[in-house]
Write a protein that holds these residues in place. Structure first.
Motif, PDB file in Angstrom:
ATOM      1  N   ILE A  84     -56.619  38.961  17.514  1.00 11.68           N
ATOM      2  CA  ILE A  84     -56.588  40.375  17.166  1.00 11.68           C
ATOM      3  C   ILE A  84     -55.923  41.219  18.243  1.00 11.68           C
ATOM      4  O   ILE A  84     -55.091  42.092  17.954  1.00 11.68           O
ATOM      5  CB  ILE A  84     -58.017  40.885  16.879  1.00 11.68           C
ATOM      6  CG1 ILE A  84     -58.659  40.054  15.749  1.00 11.68           C
ATOM      7  CG2 ILE A  84     -57.987  42.364  16.515  1.00 11.68           C
ATOM      8  CD1 ILE A  84     -57.922  40.086  14.429  1.00 11.68           C
ATOM      9  N   ASP A  85     -56.273  41.007  19.499  1.00 12.42           N
ATOM     10  CA  ASP A  85     -55.691  41.819  20.564  1.00 12.42           C
ATOM     11  C   ASP A  85     -54.181  41.620  20.656  1.00 12.42           C
ATOM     12  O   ASP A  85     -53.425  42.587  20.871  1.00 12.42           O
ATOM     13  CB  ASP A  85     -56.344  41.475  21.908  1.00 12.42           C
ATOM     14  CG  ASP A  85     -57.788  41.951  21.988  1.00 12.42           C
ATOM     15  OD1 ASP A  85     -58.175  42.824  21.170  1.00 12.42           O
ATOM     16  OD2 ASP A  85     -58.544  41.453  22.845  1.00 12.42           O
ATOM     17  N   ALA A 129     -60.539  41.538  10.852  1.00 11.68           N
ATOM     18  CA  ALA A 129     -60.918  41.886  12.227  1.00 11.68           C
ATOM     19  C   ALA A 129     -62.432  41.844  12.412  1.00 11.68           C
ATOM     20  O   ALA A 129     -62.932  41.404  13.455  1.00 11.68           O
ATOM     21  CB  ALA A 129     -60.381  43.267  12.586  1.00 11.68           C
ATOM     22  N   GLN A 130     -63.172  42.284  11.396  1.00  9.17           N
ATOM     23  CA  GLN A 130     -64.633  42.369  11.519  1.00  9.17           C
ATOM     24  C   GLN A 130     -65.277  41.012  11.704  1.00  9.17           C
ATOM     25  O   GLN A 130     -66.238  40.869  12.465  1.00  9.17           O
ATOM     26  CB  GLN A 130     -65.230  43.063  10.293  1.00  9.17           C
ATOM     27  CG  GLN A 130     -64.905  44.550  10.218  1.00  9.17           C
ATOM     28  CD  GLN A 130     -63.684  44.828   9.370  1.00  9.17           C
ATOM     29  OE1 GLN A 130     -62.687  44.095   9.442  1.00  9.17           O
ATOM     30  NE2 GLN A 130     -63.737  45.868   8.564  1.00  9.17           N
ATOM     31  N   VAL A 131     -64.776  39.979  11.002  1.00 11.71           N
ATOM     32  CA  VAL A 131     -65.436  38.672  11.083  1.00 11.71           C
ATOM     33  C   VAL A 131     -65.068  37.914  12.353  1.00 11.71           C
ATOM     34  O   VAL A 131     -65.538  36.801  12.554  1.00 11.71           O
ATOM     35  CB  VAL A 131     -65.138  37.807   9.838  1.00 11.71           C
ATOM     36  CG1 VAL A 131     -65.725  38.440   8.602  1.00 11.71           C
ATOM     37  CG2 VAL A 131     -63.646  37.541   9.682  1.00 11.71           C
ATOM     38  N   ARG A 132     -64.243  38.523  13.213  1.00 18.82           N
ATOM     39  CA  ARG A 132     -63.948  37.910  14.515  1.00 18.82           C
ATOM     40  C   ARG A 132     -64.889  38.430  15.602  1.00 18.82           C
ATOM     41  O   ARG A 132     -64.745  38.086  16.767  1.00 18.82           O
ATOM     42  CB  ARG A 132     -62.502  38.223  14.926  1.00 18.82           C
ATOM     43  CG  ARG A 132     -61.452  37.840  13.902  1.00 18.82           C
ATOM     44  CD  ARG A 132     -61.458  36.356  13.570  1.00 18.82           C
ATOM     45  NE  ARG A 132     -60.306  36.010  12.726  1.00 18.82           N
ATOM     46  CZ  ARG A 132     -60.066  34.801  12.245  1.00 18.82           C
ATOM     47  NH1 ARG A 132     -60.902  33.807  12.501  1.00 18.82           N
ATOM     48  NH2 ARG A 132     -59.011  34.574  11.497  1.00 18.82           N
ATOM     49  N   THR A 133     -65.837  39.280  15.238  1.00 19.50           N
ATOM     50  CA  THR A 133     -66.787  39.834  16.200  1.00 19.50           C
ATOM     51  C   THR A 133     -68.201  39.510  15.735  1.00 19.50           C
ATOM     52  O   THR A 133     -68.437  39.263  14.551  1.00 19.50           O
ATOM     53  CB  THR A 133     -66.632  41.364  16.304  1.00 19.50           C
ATOM     54  OG1 THR A 133     -66.890  41.947  15.027  1.00 19.50           O
ATOM     55  CG2 THR A 133     -65.234  41.730  16.761  1.00 19.50           C
ATOM     56  N   PRO A 134     -69.170  39.501  16.663  1.00 15.39           N
ATOM     57  CA  PRO A 134     -70.566  39.302  16.241  1.00 15.39           C
ATOM     58  C   PRO A 134     -70.986  40.366  15.239  1.00 15.39           C
ATOM     59  O   PRO A 134     -70.405  41.459  15.175  1.00 15.39           O
ATOM     60  CB  PRO A 134     -71.341  39.427  17.558  1.00 15.39           C
ATOM     61  CG  PRO A 134     -70.348  39.096  18.622  1.00 15.39           C
ATOM     62  CD  PRO A 134     -69.027  39.609  18.120  1.00 15.39           C
TER      63      PRO A 134
END
Length: 448
Positions: free
Chosen positions: A78-79, A416-421
């Protein structure tokens, strides 16, 4: 090559492009075309290399930056993807699509130069065509909402959606009428007659429902299990049924099965399994996945067909607060969901979809469909993740709770959301006043 792509002969098209490169290795556009086709096939590492080669040959082309960004974001980088969008903005600061790509990946702060530039572009919106103006307003809507100005953001979402809706020829009566007719044909009695028929495979899993209802999270949980593969939002079932209709006209009927032999049904079921297994291009094991998840959400219209073809298939219905669901849909410029660009049409579609799901739950045996509420999942992830895994007949694996570490390709709006806790900020999202929401509330039948 265009004709080969149109015929879905992707391998042949790639081979033709590579033949061109043998004679002209410095053609950036050809490397980029190969990258786009490899991405389409799911070969993201190879696609990235092709696009990086294209970029090295033409480093000042902003569109190549955005192509790189799309591949990187789908790979979970993502970054790096956001950095590519920012580079594209630096190269072409007047292109709204670059800002839209960025804000879908990153939460801008009030002092972010990208937001300042977006606001400036908004004062010049009249010089853009309708499509670029829509991208501009979608980007501003997201950015302003993120910076604590949701009312101002919503005003931009209204403008963005009005522009998109004006370009479409959405036939609402046909769409809603087709949903109503499904329940008329697939009655409880008709469904009961399917007992003791169908393909014995338990491999298919279908996640159905509305966009923005938590479906990507559920798929990511399952795809983090070592025995399951997440195929994403794929048209495999629809493609299989189209091919079946080409071979056998009975498939064109609203209720096709009285005109079909068991052999014809089994052949169609087997065709789907063959197609969906071919999509598992990055599956690391020699044996096929025990389960393959198809997250094409509008397959809720095909639940009757699914039950007839694969009685052991799992069907997971993801549900979220109706207003939160619809407002989230309204904030995103979906490519192929024409019902999402008008609040009234969005509400009426949601209402008809829920009526059809209620029909399936009444017509099928209890616990055939697993309903997963997004709010429950967020509040108690371990319990509901175990419930999902158990329903699918898999042994529990703790990797399912580390879904954000899974580097599988994700292409949906939630990539993007499912790459974060897991986070709870999407629960009970900000809502406009009831007068602004009136078309949606009336469409929903004042639900929610």
């Amino acid at each position: 090559m265009t004709e080969l792509v149109a015929q879905d002969r992707i391998e042949d098209a790639i081979a033709c492009y590579r033949a061109v490169l043998v004679r002209h290795p410095g053609l950036s556009a050809v490397h980029a075309a190969i990258g786009a086709l490899l991405r389409r096939q799911g070969h993201h590492e190879q696609a990235l290399r092709a696009l990086e080669r294209a970029h090295s040959l033409l480093p000042n082309e902003p569109s190549l930056r955005t192509c790189l960004a799309v591949v990187l974001q789908e790979m979970g980088r993502i970054d790096e993807a956001a950095a590519q969008f920012r580079q594209a903005i630096a190269m072409a600061p007047d292109e709204p699509a670059h800002y839209l790509g960025l804000v879908r990946l990153q939460t801008l702060t009030a002092d972010d130069p990208a937001l300042t530039a977006l606001r400036k572009l908004a004062t010049q919106a009249s010089r853009f065509d309708a499509s670029r103006r829509a991208s501009l307003h979608f980007a501003l809507g997201k950015a302003l909402t993120d910076t604590g100005k949701p009312q101002e953001g919503f005003s931009h979402f209204l403008r963005a959606n009005a522009l998109r809706r004006a370009s479409l020829s959405y036939d609402e009566p046909a769409v809603l009428g087709a949903m109503r007719r499904i329940s008329q044909h697939f009655t409880a009695g008709a469904m009961a007659a399917f007992v003791q028929t169908g393909h014995p495979s338990a491999q298919p899993v279908f996640i159905v429902g509305m966009p923005r209802s938590g479906s990507t999270l559920v798929e990511q949980i399952l795809a983090s299990h070592p025995e399951a593969y997440g195929a994403g939002e794929v048209s495999t079932l629809a493609d299989t049924l189209k091919e079946a209709a080409r071979r056998c006209p009975a498939w064109k009927a609203p209720m096709p099965f009285p005109g079909l032999s068991e052999a014809e049904c089994l052949a169609t079921a087997e065709d789907y399994l063959s197609r969906i297994n071919r999509l598992a291009v990055d599956w690391p094991h020699p044996e096929p996945p025990r389960l393959i998840v198809n997250k094409m959400l509008d397959n809720f219209a095909h639940i009757g067909i699914i039950r007839r073809l694969w009685p052991k298939a799992r069907i997971i219905h993801t549900v979220r607060d109706p207003i939160d669901t619809c407002l989230s849909c309204f904030s995103i410029p979906f490519d192929h969901l024409e019902f999402t660009f008008d609040l009234g049409e969005l509400g009426r579609y949601y209402r008809q979809y829920r009526a059809l799901m209620a029909h399936w739950e009444q017509a099928l045996p209890p616990e055939t469909i697993l309903t997963v509420r997004y709010e429950d999942l967020v509040q108690n992830l371990p319990h509901h993740a175990q419930r999902i895994v158990a329903y699918c007949g898999l042994p529990w694996n703790p990797d399912c709770l580390k879904f954000h570490e899974n580097r599988r390709v994700v292409r949906t709006s939630s990539l993007a959301q499912v790459r974060t806790p897991l986070y709870r900020s999407a629960l009970h999202r900000w809502r406009p006043d009831n007068e602004s929401l009136r078309p949606l509330l009336e469409g929903l039948g004042r639900a929610g």
